[in-house]
Enzyme design. Structure first.
Site, PDB file in Angstrom:
ATOM      1  N   SER A   1       0.818  -1.227   0.000  1.00  0.00           N
ATOM      2  CA  SER A   1       0.000   0.000   0.000  1.00  0.00           C
ATOM      3  C   SER A   1       0.845   1.268   0.000  1.00  0.00           C
ATOM      4  O   SER A   1       0.392   2.310   0.461  1.00  0.00           O
ATOM      5  CB  SER A   1      -0.941   0.065   1.216  1.00  0.00           C
ATOM      6  OG  SER A   1      -1.498  -1.178   1.471  1.00  0.00           O
ATOM      7  N   ARG A   2       2.072   1.151  -0.483  1.00  0.00           N
ATOM      8  CA  ARG A   2       2.969   2.294  -0.585  1.00  0.00           C
ATOM      9  C   ARG A   2       3.314   2.931   0.765  1.00  0.00           C
ATOM     10  O   ARG A   2       3.777   4.057   0.827  1.00  0.00           O
ATOM     11  CB  ARG A   2       2.410   3.380  -1.516  1.00  0.00           C
ATOM     12  CG  ARG A   2       1.934   2.865  -2.838  1.00  0.00           C
ATOM     13  CD  ARG A   2       2.727   3.439  -4.007  1.00  0.00           C
ATOM     14  NE  ARG A   2       2.335   2.811  -5.265  1.00  0.00           N
ATOM     15  CZ  ARG A   2       3.009   1.828  -5.842  1.00  0.00           C
ATOM     16  NH1 ARG A   2       4.120   1.378  -5.296  1.00  0.00           N
ATOM     17  NH2 ARG A   2       2.613   1.312  -6.960  1.00  0.00           N
ATOM     18  N   LEU A   3       3.074   2.201   1.858  1.00  0.00           N
ATOM     19  CA  LEU A   3       3.445   2.735   3.178  1.00  0.00           C
ATOM     20  C   LEU A   3       4.896   2.338   3.457  1.00  0.00           C
ATOM     21  O   LEU A   3       5.205   1.658   4.441  1.00  0.00           O
ATOM     22  CB  LEU A   3       2.497   2.200   4.260  1.00  0.00           C
ATOM     23  CG  LEU A   3       1.032   2.586   4.068  1.00  0.00           C
ATOM     24  CD1 LEU A   3       0.158   2.004   5.177  1.00  0.00           C
ATOM     25  CD2 LEU A   3       0.886   4.112   4.041  1.00  0.00           C
TER      26      LEU A   3
END
Ligand SMILES: Cc1cc2nc3c(=O)[nH]c(=O)nc-3n(C[C@H](O)[C@H](O)[C@H](O)COP(=O)(O)O)c2cc1C
Length: 196
Positions: free
Chosen positions: A174-176
């Protein structure tokens, strides 16, 4: 899994580098090296990392090459490793010095003979009129150094980048993505998380 903030950056680099070596990549030591000219204009190319310890990160090259000339007038550089199979990036920045002649000699002596001949034959980054001209140079030095030890050319050596800044980037879903920056301060390393 979060990167623990109490880590020593060299230790953490050693751990990630070990995992990169075991992840099936053909050249885990391949790293992008950015240098800049006198006016601050950047250029970047790949090199191979040949050693690393608390003094810094070492690569070898022709000191008369474009990168060598840039490091001569502007002795700062940046490295960027990307190990895609394990979702990691490491960025390293700092001043660069040349390794000692003894260190360069030792590494040069450990190289394959054809690489040693290649170092003599290549005026790295200079214009080349055709591949035949390069083959002629290789043949010339292969004859010259056909028997016995090949000496290290004085235009070929290593550089050591002493990190002032090391950033570890870990891919997360989730691009975290996780980023942990280490900056060298008077009392040791300052640590800081960054937004991805
Ligand atoms: C994976 C890879 C590794 C490389 N390793 C080195 C290296 O260790 N030393 C080197 O001088 N050039 C290496 N090269 C070639 C450089 O990328 C570059 O073409 C050359 O050093 C000339 O760069 P310059 O004109 O900016 O000085 C490598 C290229 C690749 C693709």
């Amino acid at each position: 899994m979060a990167i623990a903030q109490d880590r020593d950056p060299f230790e953490l680099f050693g751990e990630w580098f070990g995992e990169a070596e075991d992840c099936g990549l053909k050249e885990p030591t391949a790293v992008a090296l950015a240098t800049a000219d006198e006016a601050g204009r950047p250029s970047v190319r790949m090199v191979l990392l040949k050693s690393h310890d608390e003094r810094g990160f070492v690569f070898y090259t022709n000191v008369e090459s474009r990168k060598g000339q840039q490091l001569g007038v502007n002795p700062y550089a940046a490295l960027c490793f990307h190990w895609m199979p394990i979702g990691r990036q490491v960025r390293i920045e700092g001043p660069v010095t040349m390794v000692t002649a003894a260190e360069a000699d030792e590494y040069f002596a450990s190289r394959q003979k054809d690489s040693q001949i290649g170092a003599w034959a290549s005026k790295q980054s200079a214009p080349l009129e055709g591949m035949l001209a390069l083959e002629r140079q290789v043949a010339k030095y292969a004859i010259k150094y056909g028997i016995g030890k090949v000496p290290r050319p004085d235009f070929w050596s290593g550089y050591r980048l002493a990190p002032e800044r090391i950033e570890f980037w870990l891919h997360r879903a989730s691009r975290l993505h996780e980023r942990l920056l280490f900056e060298r301060g008077d009392g040791g390393w300052n640590k800081q998380r960054l937004f991805p």
